[in-house]
Design a protein around this motif. Structure first.
Motif, mmCIF file in Angstrom:
data_model
loop_
_atom_site.group_PDB
_atom_site.id
_atom_site.type_symbol
_atom_site.label_atom_id
_atom_site.label_comp_id
_atom_site.label_asym_id
_atom_site.label_seq_id
_atom_site.Cartn_x
_atom_site.Cartn_y
_atom_site.Cartn_z
ATOM 1 N N ILE A 73 0.832 -1.208 0.000
ATOM 2 C CA ILE A 73 0.000 0.000 0.000
ATOM 3 C C ILE A 73 0.869 1.263 0.000
ATOM 4 N N PHE A 99 1.304 4.028 -2.964
ATOM 5 C CA PHE A 99 1.077 5.450 -2.696
ATOM 6 C C PHE A 99 2.232 6.292 -3.230
ATOM 7 N N PHE A 100 3.461 5.891 -2.890
ATOM 8 C CA PHE A 100 4.623 6.686 -3.309
ATOM 9 C C PHE A 100 4.851 6.605 -4.818
ATOM 10 N N LEU A 132 2.347 8.889 -6.313
ATOM 11 C CA LEU A 132 2.688 10.269 -5.964
ATOM 12 C C LEU A 132 3.834 10.775 -6.840
ATOM 13 N N MET A 181 -2.611 11.330 -5.712
ATOM 14 C CA MET A 181 -2.757 10.813 -4.351
ATOM 15 C C MET A 181 -3.594 9.545 -4.388
ATOM 16 N N GLU A 182 -2.976 8.438 -4.734
ATOM 17 C CA GLU A 182 -3.719 7.184 -4.781
ATOM 18 C C GLU A 182 -2.918 6.081 -4.124
ATOM 19 N N ALA A 183 -3.560 5.377 -3.214
ATOM 20 C CA ALA A 183 -2.912 4.197 -2.640
ATOM 21 C C ALA A 183 -3.776 2.998 -3.028
#
Lengths: 246, 246
Positions: free
Chosen positions: A145, A149-150, A153, A159-161
């Motif tokens: 997760i 996210f990173f 990003l 901004m999505e995980a």
């Protein structure tokens, strides 16, 4: 806190406790849900299947578990009988579904992670819908997760995980990630304690290098600290994201 | 894109262009606003003051600029006359305000960054309100914003960066960060080209090490790429943050 979460002797108990915490805290499933577990044969999805079976006594409601493995036309080394036997031991029915991932490639197109995962995900969803499952459980853990996210990003500027629970808009199915509160090393420790050996194929393309690079960068970034990753997860989960750029 | 943004010869033009983009794109200020610039004497706030003055011809409205420097009881080396002269050259009035930061410490308390910055920020806000300024401009750039985002994410477990524009709830004042679209190296290149020398004191406490460590980690993480930082900034600025944890 770290000490408790890294206790190898109780690795199976830690997985059970944090799976229950995720299921109850995030309302991942409830009474009479029909849950289809996506099993690759790897440690993550195997621990997921074990955990969802092992926490039955602690949960005060009944639910159905089943599992689906997707075989492809480029990977034939998976020890499916071992996987099927393991799942049977845990009381979980097993189905193997063949998907010709390469065979479906348009002429001139090269194999890639996006194509393969889309084909698998589509078939997984179709199978769940056709067979009346309302939940699909995936084996992603906290490191997956945070990594996602990173990657989103830094690579996509988004901004999505990976949500712990997300409902398909067009289908009566919800994806859930019951291992989302566990670090990868906690999952591995549990697999080791339970004697779960990997039975999945190693992808012969080996082209998922972006994720491997990101994993190393995150290790530098977090100092490998589970506490830092848990704080990141907490931030991702919280509703208040108003104080960003404005 | 990187090439254009790293062109040293046109460093002042880049700063002007990206300051105008921030002012207009984020509606940082408009006609008849009274803007107080917080100037430390360092390169960032000096470039900010220069830029806000230099973009006057390009903006189609009038606004007032003034500047405030806060002197303390632990830092007396600042070349204030140089700073005042520089601001006068740019047509910006200069005020120096003395705040006894150490003198206000309660007995037994040690000096720390939080105390010092709170005292300074409080006095800055008080001065703005008492003198009828409705905007306070701060010299933070993109690297400051990204750093703060990651520090809050990893240390506090919160999704907080530095908004480009944020209104105080209790006061008729809005904080703005017109250099928010600029990388630190772009600001430094501009300061170098304009011959702006640092006239601020170096903090004698030198205790801001958390931020220094984070800065190095972000360099490893982004590979020092401005494009990666701009993508992060884009993600922070976008409204859609629903696909996180769920």
């Amino acid at each position: 806190m770290s000490g408790r979460f890294l206790n190898k002797a109780g690795a199976d108990e830690i997985v059970k406790a944090l799976t229950i915490k995720a299921v109850m805290g995030k309302s991942l499933f409830s009474a009479n849900d029909r849950i289809l577990i996506a099993v690759s044969g790897g440690k993550d999805s195997s621990v997921l299947a074990w955990a969802l079976s092992a926490i039955r006594p602690a949960l005060k409601f009944s639910y159905e578990l089943s599992s689906l493995h997707i075989s492809t036309d480029f990977c034939a080394c998976c020890k499916k009988s071992t996987l099927a036997q393991r799942l049977e031991d845990w009381g979980i029915p097993f189905t193997d579904l063949f998907v010709p991932v390469i065979g479906r490639l348009q002429e001139g197109r090269k194999m890639n992670c996006y194509w393969c995962s889309t084909q698998r995900r589509t078939e997984l969803l179709r199978y769940a819908v056709e067979n009346g499952f309302n939940k699909i459980a995936l084996g992603h853990h906290m490191d997956d997760i945070v990594e996602t996210f990173f990657m989103n990003l830094c690579s996509k500027g988004r901004m999505e995980a990976m949500p712990m629970s997300i409902k398909y808009r067009k289908f009566p199915v919800t994806l859930i990630r019951p291992l989302g509160l566990l670090e990868e090393k906690q999952v591995i420790a549990c697999a080791d304690k339970l004697g779960i050996l990997k039975t999945a194929c190693t992808c012969p393309y080996g082209i998922n290098s972006g994720r491997r690079v990101m994993r190393k960068q995150i290790d530098v970034f977090t100092g490998g600290s589970g506490d830092v990753k848990r704080r990141i997860l907490k931030a991702l989960a919280e509703g208040d994201r108003d104080y960003l750029i404005g």
